[in-house]
Write a protein that holds these residues in place. Sequence first.
Motif, mmCIF file in Angstrom:
data_model
loop_
_atom_site.group_PDB
_atom_site.id
_atom_site.type_symbol
_atom_site.label_atom_id
_atom_site.label_comp_id
_atom_site.label_asym_id
_atom_site.label_seq_id
_atom_site.Cartn_x
_atom_site.Cartn_y
_atom_site.Cartn_z
ATOM 1 N N MET A 1 1.789 48.747 5.364
ATOM 2 C CA MET A 1 1.141 47.471 4.982
ATOM 3 C C MET A 1 0.629 47.572 3.539
ATOM 4 N N GLU A 2 0.683 46.416 2.878
ATOM 5 C CA GLU A 2 0.277 46.406 1.466
ATOM 6 C C GLU A 2 -1.244 46.625 1.302
ATOM 7 N N TYR A 3 -2.006 46.075 2.268
ATOM 8 C CA TYR A 3 -3.471 46.176 2.183
ATOM 9 C C TYR A 3 -4.059 46.718 3.488
ATOM 10 N N ASP A 4 -5.215 47.362 3.370
ATOM 11 C CA ASP A 4 -5.942 47.752 4.580
ATOM 12 C C ASP A 4 -6.625 46.527 5.189
ATOM 13 N N TYR A 5 -7.244 45.712 4.313
ATOM 14 C CA TYR A 5 -7.971 44.530 4.795
ATOM 15 C C TYR A 5 -7.567 43.285 4.017
ATOM 16 N N LEU A 6 -7.259 42.228 4.753
ATOM 17 C CA LEU A 6 -7.202 40.893 4.151
ATOM 18 C C LEU A 6 -8.546 40.261 4.469
ATOM 19 N N ILE A 7 -9.210 39.726 3.454
ATOM 20 C CA ILE A 7 -10.505 39.084 3.690
ATOM 21 C C ILE A 7 -10.363 37.601 3.372
ATOM 22 N N VAL A 8 -10.585 36.783 4.366
ATOM 23 C CA VAL A 8 -10.446 35.334 4.177
ATOM 24 C C VAL A 8 -11.826 34.786 3.828
ATOM 25 N N GLY A 9 -11.986 34.378 2.564
ATOM 26 C CA GLY A 9 -13.263 33.831 2.105
ATOM 27 C C GLY A 9 -13.991 34.778 1.165
ATOM 28 N N SER A 10 -14.347 34.255 -0.008
ATOM 29 C CA SER A 10 -15.023 35.087 -1.019
ATOM 30 C C SER A 10 -16.516 34.799 -1.094
ATOM 31 N N GLY A 11 -17.088 34.312 0.016
ATOM 32 C CA GLY A 11 -18.545 34.105 0.047
ATOM 33 C C GLY A 11 -19.265 35.454 0.040
#
Length: 365
Positions: A1-11
């Motif tokens: 996988m390209e990333y360990d974490y996808l984070i939805v939202g930059s709050g």
Amino acid sequence: MEYDYLIVGSGLFGSVFAHEMNKIGKKCLIIEKRSTIGGNIYTQNIENINVHKYGAHIFHTNDEEVWTYINQFTKFNRFTNSPVVNYKGKLYNLPFNMNTFYQIWGVKTPAEAKEIIEKEKSEYKIETPKNLEEQAISLVGTTIYEILIKGYTEKQWEKPCDKLPSFIIKRLPVRFTFDNNYFNDLYQGIPIGGYTQIIEKLLEGIDVKLNTDYFNNKEKWDKISDKILFTGMIDQYYDYCYGELEYRGLNFETEVLDTDNYQGNAVFNYTEAEIPYTRIIEHKHFENAQSDKTVITHEYPKTWTKNEEAYYPINDERNSALYEKYNKLAKKESKILFGGRLGMYKYMNMDEVIKEALNLVKSEK
Ligand code: FDA
């Protein structure tokens, strides 16, 4: 996988989580549907004034760990929130304190103020408050209720107080000292330079894609990382399979005025029902900004409809039960985590958001 974490939202929630994960070598990608980072704490510089675009944000906490944490990213000024009420053209201090009681009744001592409040409470004779009106009067008496609570609350909820549930108001702190500091917390202030710079520092070295809605390309995003932190609306994530969670909405009308000081205070509450807005915020007073101009925002509560910005969760019986159903689904997930005010369907102050995000980090380590 390209990333360990996808984070939805930059709050604040997503940004604290991303920062901490990045620090321990986890590769993170943030996607954010807005054109700006920071979610609701985003501040925009207009006329040398940091404007709180999504409502006034005052940082306050009793939590030593959270205070130390946030101070890594900014210095705070010594702003103290002391809102002023305008009711039918007369001004009163908040929170309810000796200054307010002097303004209402002309009383000069705590004993005199206590006597009036107790007399009003006892005249009303409410044993078990059946609605918000009865609850408020049983806590502070009729005069404070009429001047400072009734109209404001009715505007906020678009319902008469005797039709609102009593649980909305649990406590109404009354202070018998001459103290206009709204919060009791040990630490309080505004970050010097605004909130956006905190998020910028948290996100240093982390990939961020703005104007990117997770739901517009869910399949692609679901394949990009080992895990996902979702800080959007939990009911939307589950395609509203059990129904929609409800929120209160807000409209902000912001204008630049050609005067250097409009109201002499950051926060003015308008408590009479006839005035449609609840507050006027004058942003320069948060940081004592030097500018010939000023920026003010009228805040109008409104009914929320889907696809609009959701502000306050309505934690009544219906919504709480509905959230619990979604939360049951969430608990069964192994790849996806839910966080933040929309993911947890919970009003949280910034300090609580930081605390929750750090707790999630601990459980992921
Ligand atoms: P937040 O909503 O900020 O972030 C979520 C982000 O996810 C948003 O940027 C959103 O665009 C993005 N997103 C959602 N769905 C997405 C999708 N499908 N795809 C991509 N991105 C998506 N607290 C305090 O301590 N003191 C104060 O004075 C105030 N004042 C205040 C005023 C008002 C009017 C409100 C409504 C709230 C406050 N708060 C506050 C609370 C404070 O705003 C709150 O604690 C944090 O902003 C919450 O941060 P989150 O990251 O949880 O949510």
